[in-house]
Every structure is written in structure tokens, then in C-alpha cells.
Design an enzyme around this catalytic site. Structure first.
Site, PDB file in Angstrom:
ATOM      1  N   LEU A 100       3.123   9.719 -21.776  1.00 34.26           N
ATOM      2  CA  LEU A 100       2.522  11.001 -21.424  1.00 34.26           C
ATOM      3  C   LEU A 100       1.067  10.910 -21.841  1.00 34.26           C
ATOM      4  O   LEU A 100       0.762  10.389 -22.918  1.00 34.26           O
ATOM      5  CB  LEU A 100       3.203  12.152 -22.172  1.00 34.26           C
ATOM      6  CG  LEU A 100       4.649  12.466 -21.784  1.00 34.26           C
ATOM      7  CD1 LEU A 100       5.232  13.475 -22.757  1.00 34.26           C
ATOM      8  CD2 LEU A 100       4.719  13.009 -20.374  1.00 34.26           C
ATOM      9  N   ASP A 101       0.167  11.408 -21.022  1.00 33.70           N
ATOM     10  CA  ASP A 101      -1.233  11.262 -21.391  1.00 33.70           C
ATOM     11  C   ASP A 101      -1.557  12.112 -22.614  1.00 33.70           C
ATOM     12  O   ASP A 101      -0.759  12.929 -23.068  1.00 33.70           O
ATOM     13  CB  ASP A 101      -2.162  11.527 -20.205  1.00 33.70           C
ATOM     14  CG  ASP A 101      -2.380  12.997 -19.906  1.00 33.70           C
ATOM     15  OD1 ASP A 101      -1.817  13.853 -20.595  1.00 33.70           O
ATOM     16  OD2 ASP A 101      -3.114  13.289 -18.951  1.00 33.70           O
ATOM     17  N   THR A 102      -2.722  11.892 -23.163  1.00 31.35           N
ATOM     18  CA  THR A 102      -3.072  12.497 -24.447  1.00 31.35           C
ATOM     19  C   THR A 102      -2.968  14.011 -24.422  1.00 31.35           C
ATOM     20  O   THR A 102      -2.529  14.626 -25.395  1.00 31.35           O
ATOM     21  CB  THR A 102      -4.506  12.073 -24.846  1.00 31.35           C
ATOM     22  OG1 THR A 102      -4.602  10.649 -24.789  1.00 31.35           O
ATOM     23  CG2 THR A 102      -4.837  12.545 -26.249  1.00 31.35           C
ATOM     24  N   THR A 104      -1.103  15.825 -22.332  1.00 29.13           N
ATOM     25  CA  THR A 104       0.182  16.297 -21.837  1.00 29.13           C
ATOM     26  C   THR A 104       1.195  16.232 -22.969  1.00 29.13           C
ATOM     27  O   THR A 104       1.272  15.223 -23.678  1.00 29.13           O
ATOM     28  CB  THR A 104       0.681  15.441 -20.655  1.00 29.13           C
ATOM     29  OG1 THR A 104      -0.248  15.547 -19.580  1.00 29.13           O
ATOM     30  CG2 THR A 104       2.041  15.912 -20.167  1.00 29.13           C
ATOM     31  N   ASP A 258      -0.796   8.748 -17.091  1.00 29.65           N
ATOM     32  CA  ASP A 258       0.229   9.360 -17.901  1.00 29.65           C
ATOM     33  C   ASP A 258       1.545   9.286 -17.161  1.00 29.65           C
ATOM     34  O   ASP A 258       1.644   8.717 -16.102  1.00 29.65           O
ATOM     35  CB  ASP A 258      -0.128  10.808 -18.246  1.00 29.65           C
ATOM     36  CG  ASP A 258      -0.314  11.653 -17.012  1.00 29.65           C
ATOM     37  OD1 ASP A 258       0.495  11.531 -16.105  1.00 29.65           O
ATOM     38  OD2 ASP A 258      -1.275  12.436 -16.976  1.00 29.65           O
TER      39      ASP A 258
END
Length: 263
Positions: A100-102, A104, A258
Site C-alpha cells: 500500500l502506498d505511503t 494509503t 501502491d
């Protein structure tokens, strides 16, 4: 076999014996209704009522509600907050399934089961993931229809498996979107394409797993039933011939991709 089933936490030994006698247990796809069958945890596949049983006690399955600001990596070269603080407490060497991106948050699976991780993470197996997106603007039914029928992005058309409008008022909306694409930052890009940029994004489910009421930054081990469902998903998954754009895995910097969804 009844001892192995009991050790896996499915039922007591007495109940496990009853399950076997009732013909509700299979080993490697064959019904076993006689007690005393020997099984090898390393090679035999046991199911109860069609649900796989994890008999390898060395396997661990954790759900983390990843908070925003945490990089989905076990070692961030920039020194940012990463997953080390969550996995270091376990003796086993755990790794994250996808990312998951930073910015999210939401459900992230941590495990030491490589075969399971491969099926869950690789988009060719089509494991669905559901997100709740808080977006700018009031989303209407026409926008929902566009997302389900498909939108055109710079790397080709894409459509969601399912979209639900949860709330829309005062210039903001909550949208639930389910999809299995493996393209980079796909949820954010899809919503941007329909003029509703994402303000906040949370992954609520991954295959059969649901985040539930787990607070951000907290973890929990999967229960026996959840592990069975997860193993069932892996057992039943079949790789599909899909667009190369959806199955290409981007291993670039975490800020650039992500798991919405580029596992």
C-alpha cells in the site's frame, strides 16, 4: 490425522474423530472416513467440509491495519517509517504481501507463506480487493456507471469490478470500489479520470479477509476459519490470460506505486 486436525485448532480431538467418521475430512482430495490415517504435514493437504486446514505450524498469517505515513517495505533506504516496527516482534521472518502506498492505509497481510503470498499478490490470479475512497466532489450515479463500464487511462482502458456510492454531501463523497487490476496507483488514477481526486484511501478487504474494526497501527493473527478461507482462495485460484498492463509488476520506488493495486 485426528491429532493433526486438533493441533491445527479446527476442533478437539474427539470432535475431529467424529468429523473423520462422518466423511467430512479429505486428504489430498480423497475422503477419509477411517480413524488412524497417518498424514505428513509437509506434503498432505487436509480439508474439513471442503475448507483447507493449515497443518504446518511454522506458518504465520498476520493482518496489519497499515497507517498512513508507513512505507510498505521491510527496509526503507530513505530512513522513513517502515514495516520493521511491526514484524520485528515475531521470531519468524515475515514479509508483506503486496504493498500500500505511503498515504494509503488499510489491510496488509504479513506472512512467511511464500506460495500463498505469490497467489494473493500476483494480479494474474485476479484476487479482488476493496477500497473506501474519500474523494473531492459529489459523486453521482453517472460517475459510478463510468467506473464500472470503464475509463480510459494513459496505459489503456480499465473498469472496476464493483462500485458503490456510500455517501455524498458538502463537496465530498465516499466511494467503495472493488477491483483486481495490478496497475500502478489504479484506484487514484481511475477516480482522477472521472474528476474526483482521492483525499483519503483505505483498503478494507483483500480476498476473503476483512479489516473489520482493527485500529490503524494494530495487528492480529488470523483465526483458523480465516486461514482456511485464505488457503481455499489460493487452492481455487487459476491464473488468467490478462492484458500485460494488468499483470506487469512495477518494482519501482514505493512512492510511485501502491496496492490499489500493483502488488
Amino acid at each position: 490425522m485426528q491429532k493433526v486436525i486438533a493441533a491445527a485448532g479446527v476442533a478437539s480431538r474427539r470432535v475431529a474423530e467424529n468429523l473423520i467418521v462422518e466423511g467430512r475430512v479429505t486428504v489430498n482430495g480423497q475422503v477419509v472416513d477411517a480413524l488412524g490415517r497417518r498424514v505428513d504435514p509437509a506434503t498432505d493437504a487436509i480439508s474439513v467440509d471442503g475448507v483447507p486446514v493449515q497443518i504446518d505450524s511454522s506458518r504465520r498469517y498476520i493482518v496489519l491495519n497499515k497507517p498512513t505515513g508507513v512505507v510498505s517495505s521491510l527496509q526503507d533506504e530513505r530512513g522513513r517509517r517502515d514495516l520493521t516496527e511491526f514484524v520485528d516482534r515475531y521470531e519468524e521472518r515475515l514479509f508483506n504481501v503486496g504493498r500500500l502506498d505511503t498515504e494509503t492505509s488499510g489491510l496488509l497481510v504479513l506472512t512467511n507463506d511464500g506460495d500463498l503470498a505469490h497467489v494473493l499478490a500476483h494480479p494474474s490470479f485476479g484476487v479482488q480487493k476493496t477500497y473506501i475512497a474519500k474523494v473531492h466532489g459529489n459523486v453521482n450515479p453517472a460517475v459510478v456507471q463510468r467506473l464500472t463500464e470503464g475509463v480510459e487511462l494513459e496505459d489503456g482502458p480499465i473498469k472496476a469490478d464493483k462500485v458503490r456510492l456510500l455517501e455524498s454531501s458538502r463537496g465530498e463523497s465516499l466511494v467503495e470500489i472493488t477491483l483486481h487490476s495490478g496497475r500502478n496507483r489504479i484506484v487514484r488514477r481511475m477516480l482522477e479520470a472521472v474528476d474526483h481526486p482521492v483525499l483519503e484511501l483505505v483498503r478494507r478487504s483483500f480476498g476473503p479477509l476483512h479489516l473489520g474494526s482493527l485500529p490503524p497501527g494494530k495487528m492480529r493473527e488470523l483465526g483458523t476459519v480465516e486461514v482456511g478461507k485464505l488457503l481455499g482462495t489460493v487452492r481455487d485460484a487459476k491464473p488468467s490470460a490478462r492484458d500485460d498492463r494488468d499483470v506487469a509488476l512495477d518494482q519501482s520506488d514505493d512512492d510511485e506505486w501502491d496496492d490499489e493495486t500493483a502488488d
